[in-house]
Design an enzyme around this catalytic site. Structure first.
Site, PDB file in Angstrom:
ATOM      1  N   GLY A 160       0.814  -1.207   0.000  1.00 17.46           N
ATOM      2  CA  GLY A 160       0.000   0.000   0.000  1.00 17.46           C
ATOM      3  C   GLY A 160       0.851   1.262   0.000  1.00 17.46           C
ATOM      4  CB  SER A 161       0.204   4.562   1.521  1.00 23.99           C
ATOM      5  OG  SER A 161      -1.102   4.627   1.036  1.00 23.99           O
ATOM      6  CB  THR A 162       4.558   1.364   3.281  1.00 19.15           C
ATOM      7  OG1 THR A 162       4.188   0.169   2.615  1.00 19.15           O
ATOM      8  CG2 THR A 162       3.805   1.487   4.591  1.00 19.15           C
ATOM      9  CB  VAL A 163       5.333   1.372  -2.344  1.00 13.89           C
ATOM     10  CG1 VAL A 163       5.204  -0.037  -1.884  1.00 13.89           C
ATOM     11  CG2 VAL A 163       4.089   1.848  -3.030  1.00 13.89           C
TER      12      VAL A 163
END
Lengths: 393, 588
Positions: B296-299
């Site tokens: 998810g947004s951690t990338v």
């Protein structure tokens, strides 16, 4: 001089052959120690008491001493007089043991009668009865038995009933020992040599016939022959040859000086009869050749003393006593030779105890009674207060 | 006297003849005895040994597992297993009665044991009870019941119980590694058992020991990179949150930035390795290494890194996210609110989907895949942990716009929490990729440069804004006083294995490091399916990160780097008597 000596003899109290007494005590001590050592494991396992057999044996030694005291107070004349009584007593016991409910069966034979405080192996007192019966027969009918073939057959005919009863139990070992002693008595009493050879041949033939007519005995013999070649052959080592194989291992481990008293491994359930019939294997394992030879030496000395007592009686023309003493000596000799031979695989297993050493009340009481009788014979010969038995027919 | 009269008294020759015969027999017997006992005794002794000499195993001590400070994590303590010999016990009724009475104390069902003994009547060995405390077993052995024996064994004990269960794993009932590092380092930990020669009686009882054939070689100790204190900290923080949120599962990882060592690695649900009852696969899985999640947004930091590297964007570039949503291949992706015109930093601060998609579409999939594979996604960490997952990067033959957009905001591929932590460690090390190790590393680890140092610093400064209250970052709940936290939130729909996304359940993440400059630790927190109104990474995972980071700073004595807050702490120090107030000592 001679007269003075005779005088002295009659004034002193004579307690019997010192050597015989000492040797008996040595054998009893040796036996008690070895029997205890051989039975601690079995005792601990079966009765939760390692000294179960030791205590039992001590009690029987005490009973044996009481019995010896009684025997020493009975004049020998009584034994001679009641020789037929003894014969019928033996027949009675041997018959009783065969009656279901009275006889007690163990280890493939109905050999015991329960007396409440002990189980009596009837073949043991039978040995004494028959020896004294034969001694009386021989001393009374000496000329008849020793001079003609007819006479020579008589003792064998009279022995037939008890032997048959013993074979019915079966107790082949007792038969062999009794026959061995009777043959020796006949020979020493002066039976004709060729009569004797004939009888020996017939007895052997009868033995062979017994073997070949019974599948059970036949198997025992084949197994014995196999064991002579290879005691560890897989056909027998887990079956009839098991005890022998384990006994031989005991001998092999012992070497010259043994593994030390108490250090037998074979007594750790490998040799179930290690404290009874196979005790010499445990002696060999724990005390080595030295221990075995010492024990055999004690027996040899003991038997020589017994034979000397017999010979002294013979020289004093006390023939009943002499024949009885010979008979008793040869019972001991036969039992020792056969027992040891069985242990080392020279003879098939018969179920015979080693006198004084094996655990077992009947055997010990009988052996002690036999020693008491030998001493009584010796005392009466020495002091000369024996009433003259009838010498001639 | 007649001629037929035979003199009763015999001359001595008859006795001599009989005696000679007896002596002959005796001679044969003695010869045979000598033959058996001293001449040909080898074969008999050999036959005897065959029946008595046995080789028994001596159990080897299994190596201990300790943490980086030498604290025990798994130790083998000597225990006694009681066994009986049915062949010896069965005929001895009295011994059995005594044993039955004694067995009540160690809670052995005597009826069951009796039946087992009957069933094994011909055998020589039957366990009564295994692995008793030596004092307990000794009480029964002191009774000296015939047929009852003991065997020395080792029992594995895990002092941290459920806290480190997943990393360490467990051994099976025979002390052989079954899970986790116990399994991975089985050869190292397991010693080689020795053997001894013993004499046994016919019923199998040991009479005596003859000799030691082979000495037991104890196993070697294993020193892990784990720090028990941090492990405890992480476990407590994670468990608290997972319980509070009724979450299905969760993981937390702390890596040492300089060494790449795993300082803590915890998973929920857990299990107590000292009690093997009720072990389930669900509880025993070390999710931090074995489970795959969509990041998810951690990338987004990686997307921004790719954007910067592509040269199409720089820190000044303005991306128009109006009207707050975007259509890609007919699908609408939207931000919570319209962020209007944003720079790269704000895409990170606000975690703008639209912004990330626009970056992705502008540069295409190649630079993004390049960055993702460089930071280690799609490649196994190589921790040696059994069942380690590697995940895969997408490899479409033709990339649609939708595929590219998906990649830009962290869907369409899966990573393990540990891979995520390793990737964030690249930023903590300003562009150096360092290998991750579960074992304590002795030498300094030199990383491999995979991102330009300046560029990494730029991204780091963007990530600092995530926890900034003033800038309205998504991860403000991860902020701690005295230390500048760098990190990123993430919230991913739960991807069903059957296909499609479960829009009701989420995975919440927070990944980051602290302190911002000269960082000490990287931490990743993932929480699986939190229930309730709050489910976002900034709401659920960030507070756990905060607890872990704050605690770790204290435990590791890291000097504070956040000036404003440092001041507060120093003034506090005057009111507190302890000079070694954690986190301050370094400054003084």
């Amino acid at each position: 001089m001679q007269a003075v000596k005779q005088q002295l003899r009659q004034e002193q109290t004579y307690y019997g052959d010192n050597w015989l007494i000492i040797l008996t005590l040595l054998l009893l001590c040796f036996g008690l120690i070895m029997m205890t050592s051989a039975s601690v494991e079995i005792g601990a396992s079966l009765y939760s008491d390692p000294f179960y057999h030791f205590k039992k044996q001590l009690v029987f030694i005490f009973l044996g001493l009481v019995g010896a005291g009684i025997i020493l107070s009975i004049p020998l004349y009584w034994w001679e007089k009641s020789s037929y009584g003894l014969y019928f007593l033996a027949l009675l016991m041997l018959t009783l043991v065969l009656i279901p409910g009275v006889g007690y069966t163990a280890g493939g034979g109905t050999r015991w009668i329960n007396l409440g405080f002990m189980t009596l192996q009837v073949s043991e007192p039978t040995k004494i009865c028959l020896v004294f019966f034969m001694a009386a027969l021989l001393s009374r009918h000496h000329d008849f038995i020793c001079s003609s073939i007819k006479g020579f057959v008589v003792p064998f005919l009279l022995l037939m009933p008890p032997v048959v009863l013993l074979l019915l139990e079966p107790d082949f070992g007792a038969v062999v020992v009794i026959m061995f002693a009777v043959m020796a008595m006949l020979f020493l009493a002066g039976a004709r040599f060729w009569h004797f050879l004939l009888a020996a041949l017939l007895v052997c033939g009868a033995g062979a016939a017994l073997i070949f007519t019974s599948g059970y005995r036949m198997r025992r013999v084949t197994s014995y022959l196999q064991a002579l070649k290879d005691p560890f052959h897989e056909d027998i080592v887990f079956d009839s040859g098991y005890q022998l194989a384990q006994a031989l291992i005991g001998f092999g481990r012992g070497e010259w000086f043994g593994m030390g008293l108490g250090n037998s491994i074979q007594k750790m359930y490998f040799l179930p009869d290690g404290h009874t019939d196979f005790i010499i294997a445990i002696v060999a394992e724990e005390l080595g050749v030295i221990g075995v030879l010492a024990l055999l030496g004690l027996f040899v000395a003991f038997i020589i003393r017994a034979l000397l007592i017999a010979r002294r009686n013979e020289r004093n023309r006390k023939f009943f006593s002499a024949y009885a003493a010979y008979g008793l000596a040869f019972i001991f000799l036969g039992q020792v030779i056969i027992n040891v031979s069985v242990n080392i695989g020279l003879l098939p297993n018969k179920g015979l105890t080693l006198p004084f050493v094996s655990s077992g009340g009947s055997s010990l009481l009988t052996c002690m009674a036999m020693v008491a009788l030998l001493i009584k014979i010796d005392i009466e010969n020495w002091s000369g207060d024996q009433r003259k038995p009838t010498e001639t027919v | 006297m007649t001629s037929t009269y035979i003199e009763k008294e015999q001359s001595i020759w008859r006795l001599c003849l009989v005696s000679t015969a007896a002596i002959t027999l005796l001679g044969i017997i003695i010869w045979k005895i000598l033959d058996l006992q001293v001449i040909n005794n080898e074969i008999l002794q050999e036959q005897g040994n065959r029946r008595t000499v046995r080789n028994d195993v001596i159990n080897a001590h299994r190596g201990n597992i300790v943490d980086r400070n030498g604290q025990a994590l798994a130790i083998s303590t000597p225990v006694l297993s009681l066994w009986l010999n049915p062949r010896e016990m069965l005929p001895n009724q009295q011994a059995w009665e005594r044993l039955s009475v004694a067995l009540v104390d160690i809670e052995v069902n005597t009826d069951v044991l009796w039946n087992r003994m009957q069933a094994n009547a011909g055998k020589e060995f039957l366990y009564i009870k295994r692995r008793l405390a030596p004092t307990e077993a000794q009480i029964i052995l002191d009774l000296a019941i015939p047929g009852v024996y003991s065997q020395e064994e080792y029992k594995r004990f895990y002092p941290l119980h459920e806290v480190a269960a997943h990393v360490i794993g467990i051994t099976n009932s025979d002390d052989v590694g079954q899970e986790g590092l116990e399994l991975a380092y089985e050869d190292w930990l397991q010693g080689s058992p020795g053997s001894k020669q013993v004499l046994k009686d016919r019923r199998g009882g040991v009479i005596s020991e003859v000799k030691i054939n082979e000495v037991a070689q104890p196993g070697k100790d294993l020193v892990l990179s784990i720090d028990s204190r941090l492990q405890f900290l992480a476990y407590r923080a994670l468990k608290e949150e997972v319980t509070r949120r009724y979450a299905a599962a969760g993981t937390a990882i702390i890596l040492g930035v300089k060494s790449g060592e795993v300082l803590a690695m915890v998973s929920q649900p857990s299990y107590n390795p000292n009690n093997r009852i009720n072990l389930t696969d669900e509880a025993m899985r070390n999710r931090a290494i074995v489970d795959l999640l969509e990041p998810g947004s951690t990338v987004k930091p990686f997307t921004v890194t790719a954007a910067l590297e592509s040269g199409l964007f720089d820190t000044q570039s303005i991306i128009d996210t109006n009207p707050g949503y975007i259509q890609v291949d007919g699908q609408t992706k939207k931000d919570p609110v319209n962020y209007k015109e944003v720079n790269l930093e704000k895409i990170i601060t606000k975690s703008s989907q639209v912004g990330a998609i626009k970056l992705g579409l502008a540069m295409g999939e190649v630079p993004m895949l390049d960055v993702l594979s460089r930071v280690g996604f799609g490649t196994a960490i190589g921790s040696g942990f059994p069942g380690e997952a590697s995940g895969v990067l997408p490899n479409h033959s033709r990339w649609s716009k939708s595929d590219i957009a998906t990649l830009a905001y962290g869907y369409g591929f899966q990573v393990t929490p540990l891979q995520l932590a390793q990737a964030y460690m690249v930023y903590a090390n300003e562009g150096l990729l360092k290998p991750v190790s579960l074992l304590k590393t002795e030498n300094a680890v030199v990383g491999e440069r995979i991102i330009d140092q300046e560029l990494a610093r730029t991204v780091n400064s963007m990530l600092e804004t995530v926890v900034s209250k003033e800038l309205g970052g998504t991860g403000v709940r991860a902020a701690i006083s005295s230390y500048q936290v760098v990190g990123k939130t993430g919230t991913a729909w739960y991807y069903n294995v059957g296909g499609g996304y479960d829009t009701e359940n989420y995975n919440s993440y927070f990944a980051g490091f602290v302190p911002a400059h000269n960082p000490e630790i990287v931490a990743v927190v993932t929480i699986h399916e939190p229930k309730g109104e709050e489910y976002g990474g900034g709401q659920v995972a960030a507070p756990v990160f905060k607890k872990i980071a704050a605690g770790a700073m204290r435990i590791l004595n890291v000097p504070p780097d956040n000036e404003a807050h440092t001041h507060d702490q120093i003034s506090m120090q005057y009111t507190l008597p302890e000079l070694n107030q954690p986190g301050i000592r370094g400054e003084l």
